[in-house]
Motif scaffolding. Sequence first.
Motif, PDB file in Angstrom:
ATOM      1  N   PRO A  64       0.716  -1.088  -0.054  1.00 19.97           N
ATOM      2  CA  PRO A  64       0.049  -0.085   0.296  1.00 19.97           C
ATOM      3  C   PRO A  64       0.833   1.383  -0.002  1.00 19.97           C
ATOM      4  O   PRO A  64       1.981   1.235   0.513  1.00 19.97           O
ATOM      5  CB  PRO A  64      -0.625   0.059   1.207  1.00 19.97           C
ATOM      6  N   GLU A  65       0.459   2.108  -0.591  1.00 24.85           N
ATOM      7  CA  GLU A  65       1.187   3.459  -0.599  1.00 24.85           C
ATOM      8  C   GLU A  65       1.888   4.099   0.614  1.00 24.85           C
ATOM      9  O   GLU A  65       2.840   4.722   0.603  1.00 24.85           O
ATOM     10  CB  GLU A  65       0.520   4.522  -1.477  1.00 24.85           C
ATOM     11  N   ILE A  66       1.027   4.085   1.734  1.00 25.26           N
ATOM     12  CA  ILE A  66       1.691   4.297   2.888  1.00 25.26           C
ATOM     13  C   ILE A  66       2.762   3.752   3.463  1.00 25.26           C
ATOM     14  O   ILE A  66       3.709   4.313   3.824  1.00 25.26           O
ATOM     15  CB  ILE A  66       0.331   4.646   3.933  1.00 25.26           C
ATOM     16  N   LEU A  67       2.724   2.210   2.992  1.00 23.78           N
ATOM     17  CA  LEU A  67       3.901   1.426   3.624  1.00 23.78           C
ATOM     18  C   LEU A  67       4.954   1.594   2.558  1.00 23.78           C
ATOM     19  O   LEU A  67       6.252   1.391   3.053  1.00 23.78           O
ATOM     20  CB  LEU A  67       3.454  -0.019   3.735  1.00 23.78           C
ATOM     21  N   SER A  68       4.652   2.006   1.325  1.00 24.28           N
ATOM     22  CA  SER A  68       5.929   2.192   0.401  1.00 24.28           C
ATOM     23  C   SER A  68       6.573   3.408   0.976  1.00 24.28           C
ATOM     24  O   SER A  68       7.803   3.400   0.940  1.00 24.28           O
ATOM     25  CB  SER A  68       5.015   2.426  -0.950  1.00 24.28           C
ATOM     26  N   LYS A  69       5.904   4.726   1.027  1.00 27.73           N
ATOM     27  CA  LYS A  69       6.418   5.668   1.695  1.00 27.73           C
ATOM     28  C   LYS A  69       7.339   5.387   2.835  1.00 27.73           C
ATOM     29  O   LYS A  69       8.431   5.855   3.049  1.00 27.73           O
ATOM     30  CB  LYS A  69       5.563   6.700   1.958  1.00 27.73           C
ATOM     31  N   ALA A  70       6.685   4.682   3.682  1.00 27.94           N
ATOM     32  CA  ALA A  70       7.402   4.367   5.054  1.00 27.94           C
ATOM     33  C   ALA A  70       8.848   3.581   4.776  1.00 27.94           C
ATOM     34  O   ALA A  70       9.614   3.861   5.377  1.00 27.94           O
ATOM     35  CB  ALA A  70       6.508   3.552   6.119  1.00 27.94           C
ATOM     36  N   SER A  71       8.794   2.559   3.937  1.00 29.38           N
ATOM     37  CA  SER A  71       9.746   1.936   3.415  1.00 29.38           C
ATOM     38  C   SER A  71      11.069   2.819   2.884  1.00 29.38           C
ATOM     39  O   SER A  71      12.012   2.490   3.490  1.00 29.38           O
ATOM     40  CB  SER A  71       9.427   0.791   2.509  1.00 29.38           C
ATOM     41  N   GLY A  72      10.588   3.829   2.101  1.00 32.06           N
ATOM     42  CA  GLY A  72      11.842   4.806   1.879  1.00 32.06           C
ATOM     43  C   GLY A  72      12.331   5.289   3.000  1.00 32.06           C
ATOM     44  O   GLY A  72      13.626   5.841   3.004  1.00 32.06           O
ATOM     45  N   TYR A  73      11.588   5.661   4.103  1.00 33.63           N
ATOM     46  CA  TYR A  73      12.212   6.369   5.184  1.00 33.63           C
ATOM     47  C   TYR A  73      12.955   5.067   6.151  1.00 33.63           C
ATOM     48  O   TYR A  73      14.180   5.617   6.365  1.00 33.63           O
ATOM     49  CB  TYR A  73      10.924   7.117   6.226  1.00 33.63           C
ATOM     50  N   VAL A  74      12.557   4.255   6.133  1.00 33.59           N
ATOM     51  CA  VAL A  74      13.278   3.224   6.810  1.00 33.59           C
ATOM     52  C   VAL A  74      14.539   2.588   6.249  1.00 33.59           C
ATOM     53  O   VAL A  74      15.516   2.495   6.802  1.00 33.59           O
ATOM     54  CB  VAL A  74      12.285   2.018   7.033  1.00 33.59           C
ATOM     55  N   ALA A  75      14.484   2.602   4.757  1.00 33.47           N
ATOM     56  CA  ALA A  75      15.565   2.150   4.108  1.00 33.47           C
ATOM     57  C   ALA A  75      16.643   3.461   4.102  1.00 33.47           C
ATOM     58  O   ALA A  75      17.761   3.229   4.453  1.00 33.47           O
ATOM     59  CB  ALA A  75      15.083   2.162   2.661  1.00 33.47           C
ATOM     60  N   THR A  76      16.099   4.684   4.198  1.00 37.06           N
ATOM     61  CA  THR A  76      17.277   5.705   4.077  1.00 37.06           C
ATOM     62  C   THR A  76      17.765   5.649   5.784  1.00 37.06           C
ATOM     63  O   THR A  76      18.946   5.870   5.668  1.00 37.06           O
ATOM     64  CB  THR A  76      16.567   7.101   4.001  1.00 37.06           C
ATOM     65  N   ALA A  77      17.146   5.640   6.827  1.00 40.19           N
ATOM     66  CA  ALA A  77      17.542   5.799   8.072  1.00 40.19           C
ATOM     67  C   ALA A  77      18.588   4.442   8.205  1.00 40.19           C
ATOM     68  O   ALA A  77      19.750   4.568   8.676  1.00 40.19           O
ATOM     69  CB  ALA A  77      16.464   5.378   9.074  1.00 40.19           C
ATOM     70  N   ALA A  78      18.204   3.271   7.797  1.00 39.84           N
ATOM     71  CA  ALA A  78      19.143   2.021   7.587  1.00 39.84           C
ATOM     72  C   ALA A  78      20.446   2.165   7.058  1.00 39.84           C
ATOM     73  O   ALA A  78      21.485   1.996   7.524  1.00 39.84           O
ATOM     74  CB  ALA A  78      18.388   0.758   7.138  1.00 39.84           C
ATOM     75  N   GLU A  79      20.568   2.904   5.771  1.00 38.51           N
ATOM     76  CA  GLU A  79      21.525   3.257   5.252  1.00 38.51           C
ATOM     77  C   GLU A  79      22.299   4.262   5.709  1.00 38.51           C
ATOM     78  O   GLU A  79      23.577   4.241   5.844  1.00 38.51           O
ATOM     79  CB  GLU A  79      21.183   3.737   3.753  1.00 38.51           C
ATOM     80  N   ILE A  80      21.914   5.282   6.409  1.00 42.39           N
ATOM     81  CA  ILE A  80      22.598   6.058   7.298  1.00 42.39           C
ATOM     82  C   ILE A  80      23.346   5.486   8.440  1.00 42.39           C
ATOM     83  O   ILE A  80      24.711   5.550   8.291  1.00 42.39           O
ATOM     84  CB  ILE A  80      22.013   7.403   7.600  1.00 42.39           C
ATOM     85  N   VAL A  81      22.662   4.767   9.205  1.00 39.08           N
ATOM     86  CA  VAL A  81      23.141   4.115  10.517  1.00 39.08           C
ATOM     87  C   VAL A  81      24.136   3.023   9.988  1.00 39.08           C
ATOM     88  O   VAL A  81      25.318   3.018  10.474  1.00 39.08           O
ATOM     89  CB  VAL A  81      21.922   3.420  11.206  1.00 39.08           C
ATOM     90  N   LEU A  82      23.907   2.212   8.950  1.00 39.21           N
ATOM     91  CA  LEU A  82      24.784   1.113   8.419  1.00 39.21           C
ATOM     92  C   LEU A  82      26.007   1.672   7.812  1.00 39.21           C
ATOM     93  O   LEU A  82      27.180   1.294   8.093  1.00 39.21           O
ATOM     94  CB  LEU A  82      23.968   0.172   7.582  1.00 39.21           C
ATOM     95  N   GLY A  83      26.129   2.710   7.187  1.00 31.62           N
ATOM     96  CA  GLY A  83      27.193   3.472   6.537  1.00 31.62           C
ATOM     97  C   GLY A  83      27.974   3.909   7.807  1.00 31.62           C
ATOM     98  O   GLY A  83      29.215   3.842   7.538  1.00 31.62           O
ATOM     99  N   LEU A  84      27.466   4.565   8.495  1.00 32.59           N
ATOM    100  CA  LEU A  84      28.255   5.041   9.586  1.00 32.59           C
ATOM    101  C   LEU A  84      29.006   4.012  10.513  1.00 32.59           C
ATOM    102  O   LEU A  84      30.170   4.221  10.966  1.00 32.59           O
ATOM    103  CB  LEU A  84      27.527   6.321  10.583  1.00 32.59           C
ATOM    104  N   LEU A  85      28.003   3.078  10.750  1.00 31.19           N
ATOM    105  CA  LEU A  85      28.846   1.757  11.540  1.00 31.19           C
ATOM    106  C   LEU A  85      29.984   1.298  10.615  1.00 31.19           C
ATOM    107  O   LEU A  85      30.909   0.986  11.204  1.00 31.19           O
ATOM    108  CB  LEU A  85      27.650   0.762  12.125  1.00 31.19           C
TER     109      LEU A  85
END
Length: 140
Positions: free
Chosen positions: A59-80
Motif C-alpha cells: 500500500p502507498e503508505i507502507l511504500s512511503k514508510a519503506s523509503g524512510y526506513v531504508a534511508t535511516a538504515a543506510e545512514i546508520v549502517l554506513g556510519l557503523l
Amino acid sequence: MANNTTPLYFHQLFLRIALAVALLSAVADRFGMWPDQVSAWGNWENFEAYTRKLTFFLPEILSKASGYVATAAEIVLGLLLLAGFQLRWTGLFTALLLATFALSMTFALGIKAPFDYSVWVGSAGAFMLAGLNGFPARQG
C-alpha cells in the motif's frame, strides 16, 4: 614482507569504506547533495516515486514508510561501517538490506537493473565482510 594479517585488514577496510560510501552516497543523492548531471534522484520526491515503483506490491503508505526506513538504515549502517563497529552484525544487516533492494529491483524492473547498479555485488561483499575472521579485538 608484511605480516599475514595486514592484507586482511586492508581488504576489510577497503570493503567497509566502499560499502559505506555507496550507502551514504545514495542518501546524499535523495537529499539533493549531488549535482543534477550525476544524480539518480536529485530530491526526495523523485526518490519516493522510485521507491513506489520498487514496492508496487505495498500500500502507498507502507511504500512511503519503506523509503524512510531504508534511508535511516543506510545512514546508520554506513556510519557503523565507517566506524568499524560490530562488523559481523553490521555486515550482515547491510547484506540483507542490499539483498532486499536487489530483489525488489528484480521483481519491479527486471534482472538487469540490480546488476547495472551492482546491488548484488554489494550484498555479496557485505555478506563476505560479515563472515571474515580475524577482526581486531575491538571490532568483535
